[in-house]
Scaffold this motif. Sequence first.
Motif, PDB file in Angstrom:
ATOM      1  N   ARG A  67       8.610   5.429  -3.828  1.00 53.87           N
ATOM      2  CA  ARG A  67       8.460   6.312  -4.990  1.00 53.87           C
ATOM      3  C   ARG A  67       7.485   5.697  -6.011  1.00 53.87           C
ATOM      4  O   ARG A  67       6.630   6.371  -6.563  1.00 53.87           O
ATOM      5  CB  ARG A  67       9.832   6.544  -5.643  1.00 53.87           C
ATOM      6  N   ILE A  68       7.638   4.400  -6.247  1.00 52.53           N
ATOM      7  CA  ILE A  68       6.741   3.725  -7.198  1.00 52.53           C
ATOM      8  C   ILE A  68       5.311   3.757  -6.660  1.00 52.53           C
ATOM      9  O   ILE A  68       4.363   4.032  -7.392  1.00 52.53           O
ATOM     10  CB  ILE A  68       7.197   2.260  -7.440  1.00 52.53           C
ATOM     11  N   TYR A  69       5.164   3.506  -5.360  1.00 52.37           N
ATOM     12  CA  TYR A  69       3.826   3.506  -4.751  1.00 52.37           C
ATOM     13  C   TYR A  69       3.154   4.863  -4.945  1.00 52.37           C
ATOM     14  O   TYR A  69       2.000   4.949  -5.369  1.00 52.37           O
ATOM     15  CB  TYR A  69       3.898   3.171  -3.262  1.00 52.37           C
ATOM     16  N   THR A  70       3.907   5.930  -4.654  1.00 52.87           N
ATOM     17  CA  THR A  70       3.351   7.281  -4.769  1.00 52.87           C
ATOM     18  C   THR A  70       2.927   7.588  -6.195  1.00 52.87           C
ATOM     19  O   THR A  70       1.868   8.167  -6.419  1.00 52.87           O
ATOM     20  CB  THR A  70       4.389   8.327  -4.297  1.00 52.87           C
ATOM     21  N   MET A  83      -4.812   5.368  -2.057  1.00 54.06           N
ATOM     22  CA  MET A  83      -4.596   6.455  -1.095  1.00 54.06           C
ATOM     23  C   MET A  83      -3.200   6.352  -0.447  1.00 54.06           C
ATOM     24  O   MET A  83      -2.621   5.284  -0.364  1.00 54.06           O
ATOM     25  CB  MET A  83      -5.656   6.486   0.010  1.00 54.06           C
ATOM     26  N   ASP A  84      -2.725   7.519   0.037  1.00 51.94           N
ATOM     27  CA  ASP A  84      -1.384   7.571   0.629  1.00 51.94           C
ATOM     28  C   ASP A  84      -1.257   6.619   1.815  1.00 51.94           C
ATOM     29  O   ASP A  84      -0.210   6.041   2.048  1.00 51.94           O
ATOM     30  CB  ASP A  84      -1.067   9.003   1.093  1.00 51.94           C
ATOM     31  N   ASP A  85      -2.354   6.479   2.582  1.00 53.73           N
ATOM     32  CA  ASP A  85      -2.276   5.644   3.781  1.00 53.73           C
ATOM     33  C   ASP A  85      -2.776   4.218   3.527  1.00 53.73           C
ATOM     34  O   ASP A  85      -2.962   3.454   4.468  1.00 53.73           O
ATOM     35  CB  ASP A  85      -3.059   6.295   4.927  1.00 53.73           C
ATOM     36  N   LEU A 116       8.914  -2.616  -4.726  1.00 56.51           N
ATOM     37  CA  LEU A 116       7.524  -2.225  -4.462  1.00 56.51           C
ATOM     38  C   LEU A 116       6.859  -3.213  -3.501  1.00 56.51           C
ATOM     39  O   LEU A 116       6.252  -2.822  -2.502  1.00 56.51           O
ATOM     40  CB  LEU A 116       6.728  -2.129  -5.776  1.00 56.51           C
ATOM     41  N   VAL A 117       7.002  -4.509  -3.796  1.00 58.70           N
ATOM     42  CA  VAL A 117       6.354  -5.525  -2.952  1.00 58.70           C
ATOM     43  C   VAL A 117       6.874  -5.433  -1.514  1.00 58.70           C
ATOM     44  O   VAL A 117       6.095  -5.480  -0.555  1.00 58.70           O
ATOM     45  CB  VAL A 117       6.572  -6.944  -3.544  1.00 58.70           C
ATOM     46  N   ASN A 118       8.179  -5.251  -1.357  1.00 60.88           N
ATOM     47  CA  ASN A 118       8.728  -5.169  -0.001  1.00 60.88           C
ATOM     48  C   ASN A 118       8.309  -3.883   0.705  1.00 60.88           C
ATOM     49  O   ASN A 118       8.105  -3.870   1.915  1.00 60.88           O
ATOM     50  CB  ASN A 118      10.251  -5.321  -0.031  1.00 60.88           C
ATOM     51  N   TYR A 119       8.149  -2.806  -0.068  1.00 57.62           N
ATOM     52  CA  TYR A 119       7.617  -1.575   0.545  1.00 57.62           C
ATOM     53  C   TYR A 119       6.181  -1.798   1.033  1.00 57.62           C
ATOM     54  O   TYR A 119       5.823  -1.416   2.145  1.00 57.62           O
ATOM     55  CB  TYR A 119       7.666  -0.412  -0.465  1.00 57.62           C
ATOM     56  N   LEU A 120       5.370  -2.457   0.188  1.00 57.05           N
ATOM     57  CA  LEU A 120       3.969  -2.731   0.555  1.00 57.05           C
ATOM     58  C   LEU A 120       3.906  -3.593   1.816  1.00 57.05           C
ATOM     59  O   LEU A 120       3.122  -3.330   2.726  1.00 57.05           O
ATOM     60  CB  LEU A 120       3.239  -3.448  -0.592  1.00 57.05           C
ATOM     61  N   GLN A 121       4.760  -4.626   1.846  1.00 63.04           N
ATOM     62  CA  GLN A 121       4.812  -5.513   3.024  1.00 63.04           C
ATOM     63  C   GLN A 121       5.168  -4.714   4.269  1.00 63.04           C
ATOM     64  O   GLN A 121       4.562  -4.880   5.324  1.00 63.04           O
ATOM     65  CB  GLN A 121       5.879  -6.602   2.822  1.00 63.04           C
ATOM     66  N   ASP A 122       6.176  -3.834   4.120  1.00 60.22           N
ATOM     67  CA  ASP A 122       6.651  -3.078   5.277  1.00 60.22           C
ATOM     68  C   ASP A 122       5.617  -2.079   5.762  1.00 60.22           C
ATOM     69  O   ASP A 122       5.394  -1.901   6.953  1.00 60.22           O
ATOM     70  CB  ASP A 122       7.937  -2.331   4.898  1.00 60.22           C
ATOM     71  N   GLU A 123       4.938  -1.446   4.809  1.00 62.21           N
ATOM     72  CA  GLU A 123       4.017  -0.361   5.139  1.00 62.21           C
ATOM     73  C   GLU A 123       2.644  -0.893   5.563  1.00 62.21           C
ATOM     74  O   GLU A 123       2.044  -0.407   6.516  1.00 62.21           O
ATOM     75  CB  GLU A 123       3.882   0.552   3.907  1.00 62.21           C
TER      76      GLU A 123
END
Lengths: 205, 132
Positions: free
Chosen positions: B27-30, B38-40, B98-105
């Motif tokens: 959610r924070i990323y979006t 960009m989304d991707d 956020l950081v863990n989402y970035l790592q995962d994605e």
Amino acid sequence: MRPVNLMLFTMLVFISCKSGEDKAPLPFLGNKALVNGVETPHKIRPFNYLNQDSMVTNNDSLADYVYIADFFFTSCPSICPRVMKQMLRLHDEFKNEPGVKLVSFTLDPKRDNVAKLALYASNLDVKSDKWLFLTGDKDFTLDLADDYFVAALEDPTAPGGFDHSGKIILVDKKGHVRSFCEGTEPETIPPFIKDVRTLLNEYKK
Amino acid sequence: MSIKNSILLSFCFFSVTCGSTFTQGERIYTSLCANCHMDDGSGLNKLIPALKGSKYLAGKNNDIVCIIRNGFNSDSLGLTMKSMPAHQKMTNVEMTNLVNYLQDEFGARDEFGARDEMNMDEIEIASTRCKK
């Protein structure tokens, strides 16, 4: 009429409709104006700008090309990167099509001088013979945006100081608007690419 | 196993497999990052760096916390002219997610397919270190 004949007839009608649809010319968008008693389609007003190489660019220098236009500014923190991404997609699509150019007008000439636009273009990895980044008078540009059906206004409360829509516009060699798409909606790009090709075909006849 | 237990178990299973475990991070990323990156996570050529394959996301990296916290001004380098805004008000919980989402994605995975995660303590230490 026998059922088989009727079926054949219906099929024929469908086929002819379909092929007619593909060949349909693009419409002239906007309100028609009366010039010397003759109805003429809406036309972009004459303009004079500098591109990222400090070369004068105006409607005469674009008269031999179909062009794809948008309005942006380099420090724009909101929709611009998304729109640019789609402009880049269009750039890659028509990279080897000599009849097509891309034109991006800056809304913020105070910050976006020629040097800044040159840096922006080089970071985007695009060349000035294909994609023109234009800077000129701010108030004129805000008015010019109207001709492209782009809403653009200076607004201190908007992110970056300018409020504008992310429309991408297709203009023919005579300065008439023929199609548009939304730079913020990637799915509107493929039909737009088709429209550009349709317009190019108009000039091949 | 009682019916109640099996329902509970299957619910747990689905919540793990179907739902993203990085809801807040996503959610924070979006809302804060996707407009530019960009989304991707592909960025925009040399103007906006891509997050996919970024060196800041290879393994645990305190720099990523500082960049998000303090922003990044690339004008001084003259290489690009985009600058990233600072996010001083982000809490450590939000930062962790956020950081863990970035790592995962977008982050790199090791040879076992695992990715690095940063826990709250690590984020807090990183945050204090990069305070301006």
